[in-house]
Design an enzyme around this catalytic site. Structure first.
Site, PDB file in Angstrom:
ATOM      1  N   ASP A 134       0.831  -1.205   0.000  1.00 37.93           N
ATOM      2  CA  ASP A 134       0.000   0.000   0.000  1.00 37.93           C
ATOM      3  C   ASP A 134       0.865   1.254   0.000  1.00 37.93           C
ATOM      4  OD1 ASP A 134      -2.254   1.634   0.175  1.00 37.93           O
ATOM      5  OD2 ASP A 134      -2.418   1.435   2.340  1.00 37.93           O
ATOM      6  N   HIS A 184      -5.910   6.425   7.789  1.00 33.98           N
ATOM      7  CA  HIS A 184      -5.043   7.364   7.065  1.00 33.98           C
ATOM      8  C   HIS A 184      -5.013   8.683   7.838  1.00 33.98           C
ATOM      9  CE1 HIS A 184      -4.773   5.399   2.843  1.00 33.98           C
ATOM     10  NE2 HIS A 184      -4.712   4.497   3.797  1.00 33.98           N
ATOM     11  N   CYS A 220       1.708  11.534  -0.806  1.00 32.11           N
ATOM     12  CA  CYS A 220       2.690  12.567  -0.501  1.00 32.11           C
ATOM     13  C   CYS A 220       2.148  13.506   0.559  1.00 32.11           C
ATOM     14  CB  CYS A 220       3.023  13.366  -1.750  1.00 32.11           C
ATOM     15  SG  CYS A 220       4.120  14.744  -1.394  1.00 32.11           S
TER      16      CYS A 220
END
Lengths: 312, 312
Positions: B27, B222, B253
């Site tokens: 991932d 996340h 990013c």
């Protein structure tokens, strides 16, 4: 600007509302290398107030030689007028000389800045912990005599870069002495950001056992090791309802090894409003304020929420 | 390298040990724009295993046209030999064709990747949720017949960029169908990072009510809105003991608006080891691995722990 807002699913283990103690204009800017004009600082405070932040620490009456960024304390308060005064606009006063300046400026609340460890007391205050408590005694007494609200910061409550882990009993002892001076509220600082949730729980339990309940305590976490929000949530579960945060995560450069960034107010507000905890703040307005301030500082905000919503 | 380690104060509300499910090589790298050679990927897995990570998702047998970064799945597994096989070295298989490749490569565990929402199922799998479950049925059946361990990722469990908040009942329904296929473990993904602690609690409670207890569930957060670690700790308090994380925070990013970074393994390990929760990992070795990988990717690690300890 119309931003996504956090999805609300109440967390039954958290309080119904939390007071965000905004430290951006003082603790945040104090650690920024780009000097910000007084007019921008005053506008920053006004925008934060408009975004719903109730308590805002506006500036510091520290010796300008040590913190040039905040040498304009009188000027900032002069620009703010009544908006910079009252019990919910504290200013930092390091000693009686700072208190004299603050009183002349007509403030309604002050904060003193103590240390849980001898090494940091020596380095930051040039005193032992006991000598620093004695230095604060007349500051607190005179402040109370003037009807001011008084907060006591306690730094290095979890770890100290020179001494390592800080014993809970030592922190409780310093906190007890500062509260005995007559302070209204403590702010427990994890100045180097090393603490974790079990440590938070143990310190709060020990303070409660020493007669300092969570209703007298704020928490002040730094995100150096990514722990600030998790530790904050842990403290809220133990009954704390005052949380220090810095809009945009101001304070300490997130790109440097010495990163000591404050918990970003936006990331805190996302967590709290999403969990059904009222903060009284407008997230859009906070993000817009951080974006505006990032322009003055010449670098993007380290807040994850700001980056996600405004692209930094 | 000799680094500071977290200070241990046990958190009585957390489990005694946690399995970190390392997603960096799959991932994490999948979302990195710099293509990494197969030999570096194999070395990454070896270093992660040497750092104590038990479960490591090594690669994906997705169609190379969709994820060029992982087009070398066979080569990576070939380089790893026995180190890349077994029940604790899962690989992602999107469909039966991917499973065929994985079986030829001799893997011992697979993961499928479902969606809780119709929009993402349509966009990612070109199917309805129901059609995708039917697509997975032979994948899971054949995997089990071959004696493989099977994990089911469920993406968009909290919010969806097109549909907004995702109803808990819908997530539970999809989870139930996937478990009924015969999967061993679920991974609940907050793919866009919007969830908060109350939402985590409510989803886990609803799953438990549907017969899927926390012992069958991993969580995958996340950090887009800075919530990943706080949400993870909330899940652990509710009995979850498997946490997905990516060494160095690889994946997405951190400087872009579309930041979708995974929870950094180092930040998770700091939180857990500090709270007295055993992870079996060596933090020094993880940080060294992230620093090494950052050199290959040409950008610093977004992990706060890595930045604090190694300067990024």
């Amino acid at each position: 600007m119309r931003l996504p807002l956090p999805q609300v699913e109440p967390d039954p283990t958290l309080p119904r509302s939390v007071t965000v103690y905004e430290v951006g204009p003082r603790d945040g800017l104090q650690n920024e290398s780009t000097v910000v004009p007084a007019a921008v600082k005053a506008e920053f405070v006004r925008r934060l107030a408009a975004a719903g932040l109730g308590t805002i620490e506006t500036t510091s009456f520290v010796d300008p030689r040590w913190v040039p960024q905040l040498a304009d304390a009188e000027e900032v308060l002069g620009l703010l007028g009544d908006e910079g005064r009252g019990a919910r606009r504290p200013v930092l006063v390091p000693n009686e000389r700072g208190l004299d300046r603050a009183l002349t400026a007509g403030v309604g609340a002050v904060a003193i800045f103590g240390s849980a460890t001898e090494t940091f007391a020596r380095r930051n205050l040039n005193r032992t912990v006991e000598e620093s408590v004695e230095m604060f005694r007349p500051v607190v007494e005179r402040s109370r005599a003037e009807g001011l609200w008084v907060r006591a910061y306690v730094s290095m409550c979890f770890g100290d870069p020179w001494e390592g882990p800080v014993p809970v009993a030592r922190v409780v002892d310093v906190c007890r002495r500062l509260m005995d001076l007559g302070c209204d509220e403590l702010s427990l600082g994890d100045t180097i950001g090393v603490g974790t949730t079990g440590h938070v729980h143990r310190l709060l339990a020990a303070l409660d056992g020493a007669g300092i309940g969570p209703e007298r305590v704020g928490v002040h976490f730094h995100d150096t090791y990514g722990q600030a929000l998790a530790n904050t949530v842990a403290a809220l579960r133990d009954g704390v309802t005052v949380v220090d945060a810095s809009t945009g995560g101001l304070g300490g450069c997130p790109y440097a090894k010495s990163a000591t960034g404050n918990l970003a107010t936006e990331d805190l507000v996302w967590a709290l409003e999403g969990a059904g905890v009222s903060t009284g703040t407008d997230l859009d307005a906070l993000v817009a304020t951080s974006t505006w301030m990032a322009g003055h500082l010449g670098r993007p905000s380290p807040s994850r929420v700001v980056r996600a919503l405004a692209g930094g």
